[in-house]
Design an enzyme around this catalytic site. Structure first.
Site, PDB file in Angstrom:
ATOM      1  N   ASP A  67       3.753  -2.745 -21.563  1.00 46.96           N
ATOM      2  CA  ASP A  67       4.444  -4.098 -21.225  1.00 46.96           C
ATOM      3  C   ASP A  67       3.637  -5.007 -21.986  1.00 46.96           C
ATOM      4  O   ASP A  67       2.518  -5.181 -22.663  1.00 46.96           O
ATOM      5  CB  ASP A  67       4.225  -4.276 -19.875  1.00 46.96           C
ATOM      6  CG  ASP A  67       2.926  -3.826 -19.195  1.00 46.96           C
ATOM      7  OD1 ASP A  67       2.032  -3.946 -19.703  1.00 46.96           O
ATOM      8  OD2 ASP A  67       2.674  -3.511 -17.916  1.00 46.96           O
ATOM      9  N   ASN A 136       0.013  -4.333  -5.450  1.00 43.66           N
ATOM     10  CA  ASN A 136       1.268  -3.876  -4.563  1.00 43.66           C
ATOM     11  C   ASN A 136       2.112  -2.655  -5.068  1.00 43.66           C
ATOM     12  O   ASN A 136       3.356  -2.470  -4.793  1.00 43.66           O
ATOM     13  CB  ASN A 136       2.420  -5.006  -5.296  1.00 43.66           C
ATOM     14  CG  ASN A 136       2.578  -5.238  -6.423  1.00 43.66           C
ATOM     15  OD1 ASN A 136       2.206  -4.448  -7.386  1.00 43.66           O
ATOM     16  ND2 ASN A 136       3.395  -6.139  -6.812  1.00 43.66           N
ATOM     17  N   HIS A 138       2.677  -1.434  -8.307  1.00 40.46           N
ATOM     18  CA  HIS A 138       3.311  -1.575  -9.418  1.00 40.46           C
ATOM     19  C   HIS A 138       2.697  -0.507 -10.623  1.00 40.46           C
ATOM     20  O   HIS A 138       1.396  -0.447 -10.592  1.00 40.46           O
ATOM     21  CB  HIS A 138       3.516  -2.723  -9.999  1.00 40.46           C
ATOM     22  CG  HIS A 138       2.429  -3.639 -10.716  1.00 40.46           C
ATOM     23  ND1 HIS A 138       2.347  -4.894 -10.819  1.00 40.46           N
ATOM     24  CD2 HIS A 138       1.150  -3.166 -11.321  1.00 40.46           C
ATOM     25  CE1 HIS A 138       1.231  -5.279 -11.605  1.00 40.46           C
ATOM     26  NE2 HIS A 138       0.552  -4.144 -11.896  1.00 40.46           N
ATOM     27  N   GLU A 143       7.764  -3.909 -10.574  1.00 40.31           N
ATOM     28  CA  GLU A 143       7.371  -4.186  -9.274  1.00 40.31           C
ATOM     29  C   GLU A 143       8.100  -3.764  -8.194  1.00 40.31           C
ATOM     30  O   GLU A 143       9.103  -3.188  -8.205  1.00 40.31           O
ATOM     31  CB  GLU A 143       7.691  -5.893  -9.346  1.00 40.31           C
ATOM     32  CG  GLU A 143       6.938  -6.514 -10.243  1.00 40.31           C
ATOM     33  CD  GLU A 143       5.261  -6.864 -10.280  1.00 40.31           C
ATOM     34  OE1 GLU A 143       4.706  -6.047  -9.343  1.00 40.31           O
ATOM     35  OE2 GLU A 143       4.624  -7.745 -10.736  1.00 40.31           O
TER      36      GLU A 143
HETATM   37  P1  PGA Z   1      -5.964  -3.887 -13.418  1.00 41.57           P
HETATM   38  O1  PGA Z   1      -4.508  -3.864 -13.213  1.00 41.57           O
HETATM   39  O2  PGA Z   1      -6.415  -2.603 -14.213  1.00 41.57           O
HETATM   40  O3  PGA Z   1      -6.455  -5.326 -14.175  1.00 41.57           O
HETATM   41  O4  PGA Z   1      -6.443  -3.866 -12.038  1.00 41.57           O
HETATM   42  C1  PGA Z   1      -3.734  -2.706 -13.142  1.00 41.57           C
HETATM   43  C2  PGA Z   1      -2.234  -3.058 -12.852  1.00 41.57           C
HETATM   44  O5  PGA Z   1      -1.861  -3.950 -12.487  1.00 41.57           O
HETATM   45  O6  PGA Z   1      -1.409  -2.098 -13.383  1.00 41.57           O
END
Ligand code: PGA
Length: 242
Positions: A67, A136, A138, A143
């Site tokens: 992304d 959450n 994702h 999402e």
């Molecule tokens: P993080 O994010 O590694 O910064 O915890 C993980 C994600 O949002 O996929």
């Protein structure tokens, strides 16, 4: 599903790096799906260290990132282009033409999403997809939603995601509200998926994702359907798994 738990960040990073390196050693023309965020930083550090020891080469590897933020200049320190350069690409021999990140500044985002999916298709199949996990549920920036989208698309980031990513910006108002993300269909098409999760704050979502019902309300729960899923957890993230 193969779940492994580690009692130190160091061992977890090493194990994840070894899986990535092993993939490149056995498949020099490997197609890798790469992730950003806090979780992979230590993993990329290990990969770079072993690369610098001459253990393998990225010369024939192709990479696709999950992304990128929409409308954040590519050279902004928090763009995922900058992140990948800082943590990985600047330190290895991966030709620039073989690393792909969606262009969040494209004037026609729909065309950019189509172009990104086409280049993934052209590369054959992603051999190994690295994933982190959002609070959450994702994966990439897919999402929770009533329906998930198969291919690359523009997504409105969830409030929880904006809050989680505010730590990388001066304030939450500076976090871009939209991103381009690879779709869940593309992620699930990878031959092998490596999900890495760290931290007690992710223990509940790890449990929901791996042991809860398969639902689009928790996109990571769809990973339960994947035939070749490896999950690496630190002991705190594994805290709610019995
Ligand atoms: P993080 O994010 O590694 O910064 O915890 C993980 C994600 O949002 O996929």
């Amino acid at each position: 599903m193969n779940i492994l738990t580690f009692d130190s960040d160091e061992k977890l990073n090493e194990a994840a790096a070894n899986i990535i390196i092993g993939q490149i050693q056995t498949t020099p023309r490997a197609v890798l799906g790469l992730a950003t965020g806090g979780t992979p930083v230590g993993i990329y550090k290990e990969v770079v260290r072993d690369f610098q020891r001459g253990m393998f080469s990225f010369r024939n590897v192709t990479t696709f990132n999950l992304d990128e933020y929409v409308n954040l200049p590519i050279d902004h320190p928090e763009s995922y282009h900058s992140y990948m350069n800082t943590h990985l690409f600047n330190h290895i021999d991966l030709p620039a033409s073989q690393c792909h990140i969606p262009d969040g500044n494209a004037s026609d985002t729909a065309a950019e999403c189509r172009r990104y999916d086409e280049s993934i298709e052209l590369s054959g199949q992603i051999d190994l997809q690295l994933l982190g996990l959002g609070h959450n549920g994702h994966i990439g920036f897919n999402e929770p939603a009533h329906a998930l989208i198969k291919g690359t698309h523009v997504v409105d980031l969830a409030e929880e995601t904006l809050e989680a990513n505010a730590r990388f910006f001066d304030s939450i108002d500076d976090v871009p509200k939209q991103a381009l993300t690879m779709g869940v269909g593309t992620i699930l098409k990878a031959k092998k998926i490596l999900l890495v999760v760290k931290g007690a704050d992710k223990a509940d979502i790890v449990h929901r994702a791996l042991k809860g019902p398969i639902t689009t309300d928790c996109p990571a729960s769809l990973l339960q359907t994947h035939p070749n899923l490896i999950v690496l957890l630190d002991s705190t993230a594994a805290g709610k798994l019995s």
